[in-house]
Structure formats: C-alpha cells, structure tokens
Design a protein around this motif. Structure first.
Motif, PDB file in Angstrom:
ATOM      1  N   ILE A  87     -14.247  11.977 -14.936  1.00  0.00           N
ATOM      2  CA  ILE A  87     -13.760  13.324 -15.221  1.00  0.00           C
ATOM      3  C   ILE A  87     -13.053  13.319 -16.572  1.00  0.00           C
ATOM      4  CG2 ILE A  87     -12.384  15.260 -14.357  1.00  0.00           C
ATOM      5  CD1 ILE A  87     -14.546  14.259 -12.359  1.00  0.00           C
ATOM      6  N   GLU A  88     -13.457  14.232 -17.428  1.00  0.00           N
ATOM      7  CA  GLU A  88     -12.788  14.395 -18.720  1.00  0.00           C
ATOM      8  C   GLU A  88     -12.631  15.886 -18.991  1.00  0.00           C
ATOM      9  OE1 GLU A  88     -13.309  12.739 -23.218  1.00  0.00           O
ATOM     10  OE2 GLU A  88     -13.299  11.398 -21.494  1.00  0.00           O
ATOM     11  N   ASP A  89     -11.440  16.273 -19.381  1.00  0.00           N
ATOM     12  CA  ASP A  89     -11.146  17.689 -19.646  1.00  0.00           C
ATOM     13  C   ASP A  89     -11.484  18.561 -18.432  1.00  0.00           C
ATOM     14  OD1 ASP A  89     -10.449  16.954 -22.293  1.00  0.00           O
ATOM     15  OD2 ASP A  89     -12.549  17.150 -22.920  1.00  0.00           O
ATOM     16  N   GLY A  90     -11.233  18.031 -17.216  1.00  0.00           N
ATOM     17  CA  GLY A  90     -11.482  18.784 -15.991  1.00  0.00           C
ATOM     18  C   GLY A  90     -12.941  18.924 -15.604  1.00  0.00           C
ATOM     19  N   LYS A  91     -13.815  18.204 -16.276  1.00  0.00           N
ATOM     20  CA  LYS A  91     -15.261  18.323 -16.055  1.00  0.00           C
ATOM     21  C   LYS A  91     -15.841  16.952 -15.711  1.00  0.00           C
ATOM     22  CE  LYS A  91     -19.402  19.412 -18.779  1.00  0.00           C
ATOM     23  NZ  LYS A  91     -19.899  19.808 -20.087  1.00  0.00           N
ATOM     24  N   THR A  92     -16.752  16.905 -14.742  1.00  0.00           N
ATOM     25  CA  THR A  92     -17.449  15.657 -14.438  1.00  0.00           C
ATOM     26  C   THR A  92     -18.467  15.401 -15.536  1.00  0.00           C
ATOM     27  OG1 THR A  92     -17.155  15.947 -12.067  1.00  0.00           O
ATOM     28  CG2 THR A  92     -18.899  14.448 -12.769  1.00  0.00           C
ATOM     29  N   VAL A  93     -18.284  14.305 -16.260  1.00  0.00           N
ATOM     30  CA  VAL A  93     -19.153  13.987 -17.393  1.00  0.00           C
ATOM     31  C   VAL A  93     -20.005  12.749 -17.144  1.00  0.00           C
ATOM     32  CG1 VAL A  93     -17.664  15.158 -19.050  1.00  0.00           C
ATOM     33  CG2 VAL A  93     -17.335  12.711 -18.606  1.00  0.00           C
ATOM     34  N   GLY A  94     -19.795  12.095 -16.002  1.00  0.00           N
ATOM     35  CA  GLY A  94     -20.593  10.928 -15.684  1.00  0.00           C
ATOM     36  C   GLY A  94     -20.500  10.567 -14.215  1.00  0.00           C
ATOM     37  N   ILE A  95     -21.553   9.938 -13.732  1.00  0.00           N
ATOM     38  CA  ILE A  95     -21.557   9.412 -12.367  1.00  0.00           C
ATOM     39  C   ILE A  95     -22.354   8.115 -12.339  1.00  0.00           C
ATOM     40  CG2 ILE A  95     -21.330  11.680 -11.270  1.00  0.00           C
ATOM     41  CD1 ILE A  95     -24.283  11.492 -10.523  1.00  0.00           C
ATOM     42  N   ALA A  96     -22.081   7.308 -11.334  1.00  0.00           N
ATOM     43  CA  ALA A  96     -22.829   6.067 -11.119  1.00  0.00           C
ATOM     44  C   ALA A  96     -22.658   5.654  -9.662  1.00  0.00           C
ATOM     45  CB  ALA A  96     -22.336   4.965 -12.049  1.00  0.00           C
ATOM     46  N   ARG A  97     -23.668   4.919  -9.145  1.00  0.00           N
ATOM     47  CA  ARG A  97     -23.625   4.481  -7.749  1.00  0.00           C
ATOM     48  C   ARG A  97     -24.101   3.053  -7.615  1.00  0.00           C
ATOM     49  NH1 ARG A  97     -27.073   7.057  -3.738  1.00  0.00           N
ATOM     50  NH2 ARG A  97     -28.789   6.960  -5.211  1.00  0.00           N
ATOM     51  N   VAL A  98     -23.661   2.420  -6.525  1.00  0.00           N
ATOM     52  CA  VAL A  98     -24.223   1.159  -6.077  1.00  0.00           C
ATOM     53  C   VAL A  98     -24.760   1.416  -4.677  1.00  0.00           C
ATOM     54  CG1 VAL A  98     -23.751  -1.227  -5.385  1.00  0.00           C
ATOM     55  CG2 VAL A  98     -22.673  -0.300  -7.442  1.00  0.00           C
ATOM     56  N   VAL A  99     -26.029   1.108  -4.475  1.00  0.00           N
ATOM     57  CA  VAL A  99     -26.643   1.223  -3.156  1.00  0.00           C
ATOM     58  C   VAL A  99     -27.105  -0.169  -2.742  1.00  0.00           C
ATOM     59  CG1 VAL A  99     -27.350   3.613  -3.518  1.00  0.00           C
ATOM     60  CG2 VAL A  99     -28.940   1.784  -4.071  1.00  0.00           C
ATOM     61  N   GLY A 100     -27.176  -0.398  -1.439  1.00  0.00           N
ATOM     62  CA  GLY A 100     -27.640  -1.701  -0.993  1.00  0.00           C
ATOM     63  C   GLY A 100     -27.410  -1.909   0.483  1.00  0.00           C
ATOM     64  N   ASP A 101     -27.616  -3.166   0.905  1.00  0.00           N
ATOM     65  CA  ASP A 101     -27.498  -3.479   2.323  1.00  0.00           C
ATOM     66  C   ASP A 101     -26.075  -3.808   2.742  1.00  0.00           C
ATOM     67  OD1 ASP A 101     -27.082  -6.108   1.432  1.00  0.00           O
ATOM     68  OD2 ASP A 101     -29.089  -6.775   1.990  1.00  0.00           O
ATOM     69  N   GLY A 102     -25.182  -3.967   1.788  1.00  0.00           N
ATOM     70  CA  GLY A 102     -23.779  -4.220   2.097  1.00  0.00           C
ATOM     71  C   GLY A 102     -23.439  -5.679   2.351  1.00  0.00           C
ATOM     72  N   PHE A 103     -24.435  -6.580   2.268  1.00  0.00           N
ATOM     73  CA  PHE A 103     -24.169  -7.982   2.551  1.00  0.00           C
ATOM     74  C   PHE A 103     -24.736  -8.955   1.531  1.00  0.00           C
ATOM     75  CE2 PHE A 103     -23.963  -5.827   6.648  1.00  0.00           C
ATOM     76  CZ  PHE A 103     -22.682  -6.183   7.035  1.00  0.00           C
ATOM     77  N   THR A 104     -25.960  -8.693   1.043  1.00  0.00           N
ATOM     78  CA  THR A 104     -26.570  -9.661   0.132  1.00  0.00           C
ATOM     79  C   THR A 104     -27.078  -9.058  -1.167  1.00  0.00           C
ATOM     80  OG1 THR A 104     -28.734  -9.414   1.190  1.00  0.00           O
ATOM     81  CG2 THR A 104     -27.309 -11.190   2.011  1.00  0.00           C
ATOM     82  N   HIS A 105     -27.513  -7.795  -1.133  1.00  0.00           N
ATOM     83  CA  HIS A 105     -28.117  -7.188  -2.315  1.00  0.00           C
ATOM     84  C   HIS A 105     -27.617  -5.757  -2.534  1.00  0.00           C
ATOM     85  CE1 HIS A 105     -31.051 -10.416  -1.821  1.00  0.00           C
ATOM     86  NE2 HIS A 105     -31.327 -10.230  -3.085  1.00  0.00           N
ATOM     87  N   GLY A 106     -27.520  -5.413  -3.793  1.00  0.00           N
ATOM     88  CA  GLY A 106     -27.184  -4.048  -4.168  1.00  0.00           C
ATOM     89  C   GLY A 106     -27.850  -3.704  -5.486  1.00  0.00           C
ATOM     90  N   LEU A 163     -27.380  -1.137  -8.919  1.00  0.00           N
ATOM     91  CA  LEU A 163     -26.638  -0.185  -9.728  1.00  0.00           C
ATOM     92  C   LEU A 163     -27.633   0.888 -10.127  1.00  0.00           C
ATOM     93  CD1 LEU A 163     -24.085   0.651 -11.292  1.00  0.00           C
ATOM     94  CD2 LEU A 163     -24.886  -0.821 -13.145  1.00  0.00           C
ATOM     95  N   THR A 164     -27.359   2.121  -9.775  1.00  0.00           N
ATOM     96  CA  THR A 164     -28.336   3.182 -10.000  1.00  0.00           C
ATOM     97  C   THR A 164     -27.652   4.496 -10.366  1.00  0.00           C
ATOM     98  OG1 THR A 164     -30.296   4.227  -9.036  1.00  0.00           O
ATOM     99  CG2 THR A 164     -28.429   3.890  -7.564  1.00  0.00           C
ATOM    100  N   LEU A 188     -26.294  -8.187  -7.475  1.00  0.00           N
ATOM    101  CA  LEU A 188     -26.360  -6.811  -7.956  1.00  0.00           C
ATOM    102  C   LEU A 188     -27.452  -6.734  -9.003  1.00  0.00           C
ATOM    103  CD1 LEU A 188     -25.092  -3.952  -7.928  1.00  0.00           C
ATOM    104  CD2 LEU A 188     -23.669  -4.708  -9.839  1.00  0.00           C
ATOM    105  N   GLU A 189     -28.351  -5.770  -8.826  1.00  0.00           N
ATOM    106  CA  GLU A 189     -29.445  -5.560  -9.761  1.00  0.00           C
ATOM    107  C   GLU A 189     -29.320  -4.168 -10.380  1.00  0.00           C
ATOM    108  OE1 GLU A 189     -33.333  -6.725  -8.222  1.00  0.00           O
ATOM    109  OE2 GLU A 189     -32.289  -7.764  -6.597  1.00  0.00           O
ATOM    110  N   LEU A 190     -29.863  -4.015 -11.552  1.00  0.00           N
ATOM    111  CA  LEU A 190     -29.877  -2.738 -12.239  1.00  0.00           C
ATOM    112  C   LEU A 190     -31.253  -2.114 -12.048  1.00  0.00           C
ATOM    113  CD1 LEU A 190     -28.627  -0.641 -14.181  1.00  0.00           C
ATOM    114  CD2 LEU A 190     -29.486  -2.037 -16.065  1.00  0.00           C
ATOM    115  N   THR A 191     -31.291  -0.886 -11.556  1.00  0.00           N
ATOM    116  CA  THR A 191     -32.564  -0.198 -11.425  1.00  0.00           C
ATOM    117  C   THR A 191     -32.856   0.574 -12.702  1.00  0.00           C
ATOM    118  OG1 THR A 191     -31.529   1.728 -10.394  1.00  0.00           O
ATOM    119  CG2 THR A 191     -32.371   0.039  -8.928  1.00  0.00           C
TER     120      THR A 191
END
Length: 107
Positions: free
Chosen positions: A43-62, A64-65, A103-106
C-alpha cells in the motif's frame, strides 16, 4: 510503503488487468487467495500498488506467483520489498512446520 498480509479480489483483478493479464472469475480468485500459503499487498498513498502470493502444499514445495506491481510504481523496489517480506514469513513458517522446503518462481 506498507506491506499487509492480505489481498482483496478487487485489487487482484485491477492489477491483473493493468498488466495486460486476463480477467478471472471473481469466485475463483477469491478461493485462490484464500488457499494461498502466504499473501501480501503493498500500500502506498492509500492505494494497493502491488501484490504477491506463495502457493503450495505447505510442507515441501511452494511457488512464488502473481507478483504484480502497478506500472506507475514499477522500478521503486516494491516487488523486491514484497518478496523480501514473503521470504521472511516463509522462513518463519518453515522453521516451525517443515524439515525442508523448496520455493520456486512461476513465470
């Protein structure tokens, strides 16, 4: 610049479209966000200017997307700040829950 640990469907869709990516079904986006291991918004100047997520199985692999930054705010270190924040949170998670994690980058 503030980084928060949530993403709204509205901001996800807005950034998706701004970057020339296709509009996705809101219910699917909502479920995707909910099922993410980790998620952040910048958030910058009250506005969402970026987002990012990590998805995965929660134990061995994820993965970054969905690292998205508003074109008007690119080149200001926002993507790097979000990824740094996610990596710190992921390290805490791994220390508590996993023996090892990849962690892998998609694209």
């Amino acid at each position: 610049m503030d980084i928060i640990n949530s993403i709204s469907v509205k901001d996800f869709q807005r950034l998706h479209i701004m970057l020339g990516w296709k509009f996705l079904d809101n219910k699917k986006v909502e479920k995707s966000i909910k099922n993410s291991m980790l998620k952040v918004s910048c958030i910058e100047d009250g506005k969402t200017v970026g987002i990012a997520r990590v998805v995965g199985d929660g134990f061995t692999h994820g993965f970054l997307t969905d690292v998205m930054v508003d074109p008007d705010y690119q080149g200001k270190g926002i993507g790097k700040a979000m990824i740094t924040h996610l990596l710190a949170r992921l390290q805490e998670y791994v220390n508590k829950n996993c023996d090892e994690f990849m962690l892998e980058l998609t694209p």
